[in-house]
Design a protein around this motif. Structure first.
Motif, mmCIF file in Angstrom:
data_model
loop_
_atom_site.group_PDB
_atom_site.id
_atom_site.type_symbol
_atom_site.label_atom_id
_atom_site.label_comp_id
_atom_site.label_asym_id
_atom_site.label_seq_id
_atom_site.Cartn_x
_atom_site.Cartn_y
_atom_site.Cartn_z
ATOM 1 N N PHE A 94 -6.427 -20.657 54.164
ATOM 2 C CA PHE A 94 -7.295 -20.358 53.449
ATOM 3 C C PHE A 94 -8.525 -21.287 52.831
ATOM 4 O O PHE A 94 -9.837 -20.574 52.121
ATOM 5 C CB PHE A 94 -5.663 -19.987 52.266
ATOM 6 C CG PHE A 94 -6.388 -19.411 50.869
ATOM 7 C CD1 PHE A 94 -6.515 -17.767 50.430
ATOM 8 C CD2 PHE A 94 -6.315 -20.474 50.415
ATOM 9 C CE1 PHE A 94 -7.273 -17.193 49.446
ATOM 10 C CE2 PHE A 94 -7.102 -20.181 48.523
ATOM 11 C CZ PHE A 94 -7.373 -18.469 48.051
ATOM 12 N N CYS A 95 -7.764 -22.673 52.365
ATOM 13 C CA CYS A 95 -8.781 -23.204 51.675
ATOM 14 C C CYS A 95 -9.592 -23.302 52.942
ATOM 15 O O CYS A 95 -11.324 -23.502 52.080
ATOM 16 C CB CYS A 95 -8.049 -24.258 51.588
ATOM 17 S SG CYS A 95 -6.958 -24.838 50.903
ATOM 18 N N PHE A 96 -9.865 -23.226 54.043
ATOM 19 C CA PHE A 96 -11.235 -23.300 54.630
ATOM 20 C C PHE A 96 -12.289 -22.174 54.633
ATOM 21 O O PHE A 96 -12.995 -22.012 55.117
ATOM 22 C CB PHE A 96 -10.366 -23.665 56.530
ATOM 23 C CG PHE A 96 -11.711 -23.024 57.540
ATOM 24 C CD1 PHE A 96 -13.301 -23.837 57.313
ATOM 25 C CD2 PHE A 96 -11.959 -22.110 58.212
ATOM 26 C CE1 PHE A 96 -13.679 -23.629 58.604
ATOM 27 C CE2 PHE A 96 -12.466 -21.282 59.193
ATOM 28 C CZ PHE A 96 -13.709 -22.423 58.881
ATOM 29 N N LEU A 97 -11.129 -20.221 55.062
ATOM 30 C CA LEU A 97 -12.026 -19.448 54.671
ATOM 31 C C LEU A 97 -12.781 -19.585 53.583
ATOM 32 O O LEU A 97 -14.033 -18.386 53.118
ATOM 33 C CB LEU A 97 -11.189 -18.216 55.293
ATOM 34 C CG LEU A 97 -10.562 -18.624 56.732
ATOM 35 C CD1 LEU A 97 -9.022 -17.382 57.359
ATOM 36 C CD2 LEU A 97 -11.696 -18.041 58.004
ATOM 37 N N ALA A 98 -12.107 -19.891 52.304
ATOM 38 C CA ALA A 98 -12.625 -19.349 51.402
ATOM 39 C C ALA A 98 -13.651 -20.515 51.175
ATOM 40 O O ALA A 98 -14.924 -19.823 50.598
ATOM 41 C CB ALA A 98 -11.541 -20.397 50.032
ATOM 42 N N VAL A 99 -13.806 -21.420 51.734
ATOM 43 C CA VAL A 99 -14.652 -22.486 51.299
ATOM 44 C C VAL A 99 -15.785 -21.979 52.516
ATOM 45 O O VAL A 99 -17.851 -21.714 52.053
ATOM 46 C CB VAL A 99 -14.510 -23.916 51.653
ATOM 47 C CG1 VAL A 99 -15.703 -25.145 51.792
ATOM 48 C CG2 VAL A 99 -13.878 -24.453 50.756
ATOM 49 N N ALA A 100 -15.655 -21.974 53.357
ATOM 50 C CA ALA A 100 -16.267 -21.127 54.390
ATOM 51 C C ALA A 100 -17.446 -19.476 54.713
ATOM 52 O O ALA A 100 -18.439 -19.749 54.472
ATOM 53 C CB ALA A 100 -15.873 -21.525 55.809
ATOM 54 N N VAL A 101 -16.999 -18.717 53.760
ATOM 55 C CA VAL A 101 -17.538 -17.499 53.836
ATOM 56 C C VAL A 101 -18.044 -17.713 52.104
ATOM 57 O O VAL A 101 -18.961 -17.289 52.386
ATOM 58 C CB VAL A 101 -16.413 -16.521 53.310
ATOM 59 C CG1 VAL A 101 -16.244 -15.143 52.543
ATOM 60 C CG2 VAL A 101 -15.294 -15.706 54.803
ATOM 61 N N VAL A 102 -17.956 -18.665 51.442
ATOM 62 C CA VAL A 102 -18.826 -18.289 50.218
ATOM 63 C C VAL A 102 -19.853 -19.178 50.458
ATOM 64 O O VAL A 102 -20.629 -18.832 50.534
ATOM 65 C CB VAL A 102 -18.041 -18.790 49.210
ATOM 66 C CG1 VAL A 102 -18.877 -19.386 47.578
ATOM 67 C CG2 VAL A 102 -16.418 -18.351 48.795
ATOM 68 N N ALA A 103 -19.597 -20.250 51.344
ATOM 69 C CA ALA A 103 -21.114 -20.781 52.017
ATOM 70 C C ALA A 103 -21.914 -20.197 52.402
ATOM 71 O O ALA A 103 -22.851 -20.632 52.180
ATOM 72 C CB ALA A 103 -20.638 -22.470 52.681
ATOM 73 N N VAL A 104 -21.020 -19.618 53.707
ATOM 74 C CA VAL A 104 -21.801 -18.675 54.157
ATOM 75 C C VAL A 104 -23.061 -17.636 53.553
ATOM 76 O O VAL A 104 -24.343 -17.343 53.782
ATOM 77 C CB VAL A 104 -21.429 -18.041 55.338
ATOM 78 C CG1 VAL A 104 -22.322 -17.220 56.367
ATOM 79 C CG2 VAL A 104 -20.513 -19.080 56.621
ATOM 80 N N ASP A 105 -22.722 -17.114 52.308
ATOM 81 C CA ASP A 105 -22.807 -16.146 51.659
ATOM 82 C C ASP A 105 -23.887 -16.581 51.107
ATOM 83 O O ASP A 105 -25.143 -16.660 50.218
ATOM 84 C CB ASP A 105 -21.285 -15.675 50.580
ATOM 85 C CG ASP A 105 -21.194 -14.493 51.641
ATOM 86 O OD1 ASP A 105 -21.217 -13.994 52.724
ATOM 87 O OD2 ASP A 105 -19.824 -13.981 50.998
ATOM 88 N N ASN A 106 -23.081 -17.925 50.252
ATOM 89 C CA ASN A 106 -24.654 -18.637 49.528
ATOM 90 C C ASN A 106 -25.618 -18.864 50.125
ATOM 91 O O ASN A 106 -26.972 -18.448 50.168
ATOM 92 C CB ASN A 106 -23.970 -19.852 49.171
ATOM 93 C CG ASN A 106 -25.559 -20.260 47.537
ATOM 94 O OD1 ASN A 106 -26.081 -22.069 48.423
ATOM 95 N ND2 ASN A 106 -25.237 -19.309 46.462
ATOM 96 N N ALA A 107 -25.828 -19.482 51.741
ATOM 97 C CA ALA A 107 -26.397 -19.918 52.288
ATOM 98 C C ALA A 107 -27.778 -18.242 52.666
ATOM 99 O O ALA A 107 -28.740 -18.558 52.886
ATOM 100 C CB ALA A 107 -26.388 -20.312 53.298
ATOM 101 N N LEU A 108 -26.832 -17.357 52.668
ATOM 102 C CA LEU A 108 -27.439 -15.736 52.663
ATOM 103 C C LEU A 108 -28.405 -16.194 51.727
ATOM 104 O O LEU A 108 -29.445 -15.047 51.694
ATOM 105 C CB LEU A 108 -26.815 -15.061 53.437
ATOM 106 C CG LEU A 108 -27.569 -13.192 53.366
ATOM 107 C CD1 LEU A 108 -28.364 -13.352 54.746
ATOM 108 C CD2 LEU A 108 -25.656 -12.521 53.135
#
Length: 314
Positions: free
Chosen positions: A126-140
Motif C-alpha cells: 500500500f505504501c509503495f503504491l500510494a507513493v508511486a502513483v502520486v509521484a508519477v501523477d505529479n511528474a505528469l
C-alpha cells in the motif's frame, strides 16, 4: 493452504466435476468467496503488467545517469538486470498461478505464512503504491502537462493538477475495471509503437547523417577516468540502476488475478512475458540511443569531477 496449492493440478476435474478454467474453485478453496467479475482477457492482463514496467519512462529517467557514471558501455548491465528480474518474475508467476486472489502479496503471505506477516506485506504494498502513483501523477503534471500547456513552473499548480488526475483515476477505477484496462491497453500499444518508431528513426538518422558510431557501445565516455569505476558501488555498478528501476512492477498483473479470465494461465504468462518483452525492447532501444550519440570522446573535455558536476555529455 494445502488445498489452495493443489488447486491448479485438480482444476480439470473439480469437486463438482466442473472445469475450473477461471480459477474460481481454487479461490473458494482458500476460504474466499469469488466476488469480482472475471472480465480481463490475456492481452489486457499482459498490458497491465507491461504498462507498470514502462520501458520508455524508465530509460528516459535513468539513461543520463548511466552515461555520467558508467559511460555508454553501462547499458550492457541491462540484460544482466533483466535476467535477474525474469527469475523473480518466475517466482511471482508461480504464486499467482497457485493463489489467484486480488491483493497478491498480502494474500500469499497470509496463507503461506501467517495473517500477521500478510498484514505487513499488505501495508508495504500500500505504501509503495500510494507513493508511486502520486509521484508519477505529479511528474505528469509538472514535467509534461504544464510545459505542453504553456504554463509557467508552479509547484502549487502542479499539486492541484495532481489531485485532479488522482480523482479522475479513482473514478475510472471505481466505475469499471474494463474501462481502465481498455485505456491501459491503448497506452501500451502507443508506448510500444513510439519506442519502435524512435529506435528505427535513430538508426535511419545515423545511416543518413553519419553521426554516431557503433564504437559507442564499448566506450566508457566521460567516465573513463572515474575513480573506483569497477569497485562495488562504483560507476559501473551504479549503471545497474537503470535495469533495476525499470524492470519492476510486473506483479501488478497478480493484483488483478481475481478479475482475469483463466487466471491460472493468463496471469503467470503476463507476468513473465511482460518482463521478457520489456527487457528485449529496452535493450534494442538502448542500443539505438547509444549508437546515435554524436561524440563520446573524453579528450579535450573537463576533468571527471567538473564534467560530472556540469553534466557535460556531448
Amino acid at each position: 493452504m494445502a488445498d489452495v496449492a493443489k488447486a491448479p493440478a485438480d482444476r480439470q476435474s473439480g469437486a463438482d466435476g466442473v472445469d475450473d478454467a477461471d480459477g474460481s474453485d481454487s479461490v473458494e478453496l482458500g476460504g474466499y468467496r469469488q466476488e469480482l467479475k472475471r472480465s480481463l482477457g490475456s492481452f489486457q492482463v499482459f498490458a497491465i503488467s507491461f504498462a507498470f514496467t514502462s520501458v520508455a519512462v524508465g530509460i528516459f529517467g535513468t539513461y543520463d545517469d548511466v552515461l555520467r557514471t558508467a559511460g555508454p558501455v553501462g547499458i550492457w548491465l541491462w540484460p544482466i538486470a533483466g535476467a535477474g528480474q525474469i527469475l523473480v518474475a518466475l517466482a511471482v508467476a508461480q504464486f499467482a498461478a497457485r493463489i489467484p486472489l486480488s491483493g497478491s502479496s498480502y494474500q500469499w503471505a497470509s496463507r503461506l505464512a501467517t495473517p500477521k506477516v500478510g498484514w505487513g506485506f499488505g501495508w508495504l504494498s500500500f505504501c509503495f503504491l500510494a507513493v508511486a502513483v502520486v509521484a508519477v501523477d505529479n511528474a505528469l503534471a509538472s514535467q509534461a502537462f504544464m510545459p505542453l500547456a504553456g504554463m509557467e513552473p508552479d509547484e502549487d499548480a502542479a499539486r492541484v493538477i495532481t489531485l485532479v488526475v488522482l480523482l479522475v483515476q479513482t473514478v475510472l477505477a471505481i466505475a469499471s475495471t474494463r474501462i481502465v484496462s481498455l485505456i491501459n491497453t491503448a497506452a501500451v500499444v502507443i508506448e510500444v509503437a513510439l519506442v519502435v518508431v524512435v529506435s528505427i528513426a535513430l538508426a535511419v538518422a545515423v545511416l543518413v547523417t553519419g553521426d554516431g558510431a557503433a564504437g559507442n557501445l564499448t566506450s566508457r565516455g566521460i567516465a573513463v577516468h572515474a575513480p573506483d569505476y569497477f569497485a562495488v558501488g562504483g560507476g559501473l555498478t551504479l549503471a545497474m540502476i537503470m535495469g533495476l528501476a525499470t524492470l519492476v512492477g510486473f506483479d501488478s498483473a497478480a493484483n488483478l488475478a481475481e478479475e482475469a479470465k483463466d487466471a491460472h494461465r493468463t496471469v503467470p504468462r503476463a507476468i513473465v512475458g511482460s518482463v521478457v518483452a520489456a527487457a528485449v525492447l529496452g535493450m534494442l532501444f538502448l542500443i539505438a540511443l547509444t549508437v546515435a550519440v554524436k561524440d563520446i570522446s573524453p579528450s579535450g573535455s573537463p576533468s571527471w569531477s567538473r564534467c560530472r558536476a556540469r553534466r557535460c555529455w556531448s
